[in-house]
Enzyme design. Structure first.
Site, short mmCIF file in Angstrom:
data_model
loop_
_atom_site.label_atom_id
_atom_site.label_comp_id
_atom_site.label_asym_id
_atom_site.label_seq_id
_atom_site.Cartn_x
_atom_site.Cartn_y
_atom_site.Cartn_z
N SER A 1 1.00 49.54 34.17
CA SER A 1 2.20 48.74 33.65
C SER A 1 1.64 47.12 33.18
O SER A 1 2.35 46.23 33.12
CB SER A 1 3.26 48.49 34.67
OG SER A 1 2.95 48.57 35.85
N THR A 2 0.11 46.99 33.10
CA THR A 2 -0.05 45.54 33.15
C THR A 2 -0.21 45.34 31.41
O THR A 2 -0.47 44.17 31.14
CB THR A 2 -1.44 45.47 33.36
OG1 THR A 2 -2.48 46.38 32.83
CG2 THR A 2 -1.60 45.55 34.86
N TYR B 1 -7.37 64.62 24.89
CA TYR B 1 -6.04 63.80 25.14
C TYR B 1 -4.85 64.69 24.99
O TYR B 1 -4.11 64.71 25.77
CB TYR B 1 -6.00 62.72 24.32
CG TYR B 1 -4.49 61.66 24.28
CD1 TYR B 1 -4.39 60.93 25.80
CD2 TYR B 1 -3.78 62.09 23.33
CE1 TYR B 1 -2.97 60.15 25.28
CE2 TYR B 1 -2.47 61.18 23.39
CZ TYR B 1 -2.32 60.35 24.56
OH TYR B 1 -1.08 59.76 24.76
N GLY C 1 1.21 47.32 27.40
CA GLY C 1 1.65 48.45 26.43
C GLY C 1 2.92 48.94 26.83
O GLY C 1 3.92 48.21 27.17
N ILE C 2 3.11 50.20 26.84
CA ILE C 2 4.29 50.96 26.82
C ILE C 2 4.61 50.60 28.53
O ILE C 2 6.00 50.43 28.78
CB ILE C 2 4.25 52.45 26.81
CG1 ILE C 2 4.11 52.79 25.09
CG2 ILE C 2 5.55 53.12 27.19
CD1 ILE C 2 3.97 54.12 24.76
N GLY C 3 3.79 50.60 29.17
CA GLY C 3 4.14 50.82 30.56
C GLY C 3 4.55 49.08 31.15
O GLY C 3 5.71 49.07 31.58
N SER D 1 3.28 62.36 24.95
CA SER D 1 3.00 61.95 23.70
C SER D 1 3.56 63.20 22.75
O SER D 1 3.67 64.22 23.11
CB SER D 1 1.42 61.52 23.30
OG SER D 1 1.24 61.74 22.15
#
Length: 260
Positions: free
Chosen positions: A15-16, A150, A18-20, A137
């Protein structure tokens, strides 16, 4: 809208940025005690400072490392919400993917989230409230062929969440998966730089060009904003989402052409 999440505690992995980080910001605004997680202390500190008005707690742990998982559990023995967002992704040619790469993607994208769920789920069941949300995703259900190592892990996320949801029957604990489509994150920005950096296309058009060329079935024909994902995940984490359990929730801009 008040999501009824005041004073809940949420661990959001990766969570540093992007989405997080977008999820963390939205949850923090709802009064959630957010635990920011990343591998590097400097990145965690920077993200915490950015969201300092909500006073999130930092958790600098590499959650692909079992020893650091144990350290996390000791530091934060109980959470109300677990968002398994941490992942790695990279477009790769299938023939170039070594066994070490397959194993690394499996370890980071699947086993780390499984370890956290295994630790926190019993505690959620004991208090009869909890949310476990895996961030997958559209690649989980519609692999593009661009990064099979992925896609495989994202499909595993769906199966794992469905299996774990079976353990929550009749409780106020839910386990779900959210499947974002192509999102305007730092990782995607780097990918677009590689793809279009040497072209004459203006930078502000790279996202739409990627969607048009590589995700032509998208109904919105643009990259999704991280905050859009953050709002949706926060709703899924809230007490108002009790109708979702064991679900694969799509937020991919309509590019998956199937009804289900």
């Amino acid at each position: 809208m008040d999501m009824g999440l005041q004073n809940k505690t949420a661990l959001i992995t990766g969570s540093t940025k992007g989405i997080g980080k977008a999820i963390a910001k939205v949850m923090a605004a709802e009064g959630v005690n957010v635990i920011i997680n990343g591998r590097k202390a400097a990145d965690v500190d920077a993200a915490v400072a950015e969201i300092k008005a909500a006073y999130p707690t930092g958790a600098a742990f590499d959650l692909a490392d079992p020893a650091q998982q144990t350290a996390l559990f000791e530091a934060f023995p109980q959470v109300d919400i677990l968002v398994n967002n941490m992942e790695i992704f990279q477009p790769m040619d299938y023939q170039a993917i070594t066994d070490d790469v397959w194993e690394r993607f499996f370890k980071v994208n699947v086993l780390s989230g499984n370890a956290l769920a295994k630790f926190y789920l019993p505690k959620m069941l004991a208090q009869d409230f909890g949310r476990i949300i895996f961030i997958a995703s559209e690649e989980a259900v519609m692999p593009s062929g661009e990064m099979p190592q992925y896609s495989m892990t994202k499909t595993m996320n769906l199966s794992l969440a469905k299996n774990l949801s079976k353990l929550t029957k009749g409780t106020n604990v839910t386990v779900n998966t959210v499947m974002p489509g192509p999102t305007k994150t730092e990782g995607v920005a780097a990918m677009l730089e590689d793809m279009y950096g040497d072209s004459d296309l203006p930078k502000e058009e790279w996202g739409r060009a990627f969607v048009k060329e590589h995700r032509p079935l998208s109904m919105i024909q643009r990259l999704i904003e991280p905050t859009e994902i953050g709002r949706f995940v926060t709703f899924v984490a809230s007490p108002y989402s009790t109708g979702f359990s064991g679900e694969a929730l799509r937020m991919e801009g309509g590019l998956v052409p199937t009804l289900y």
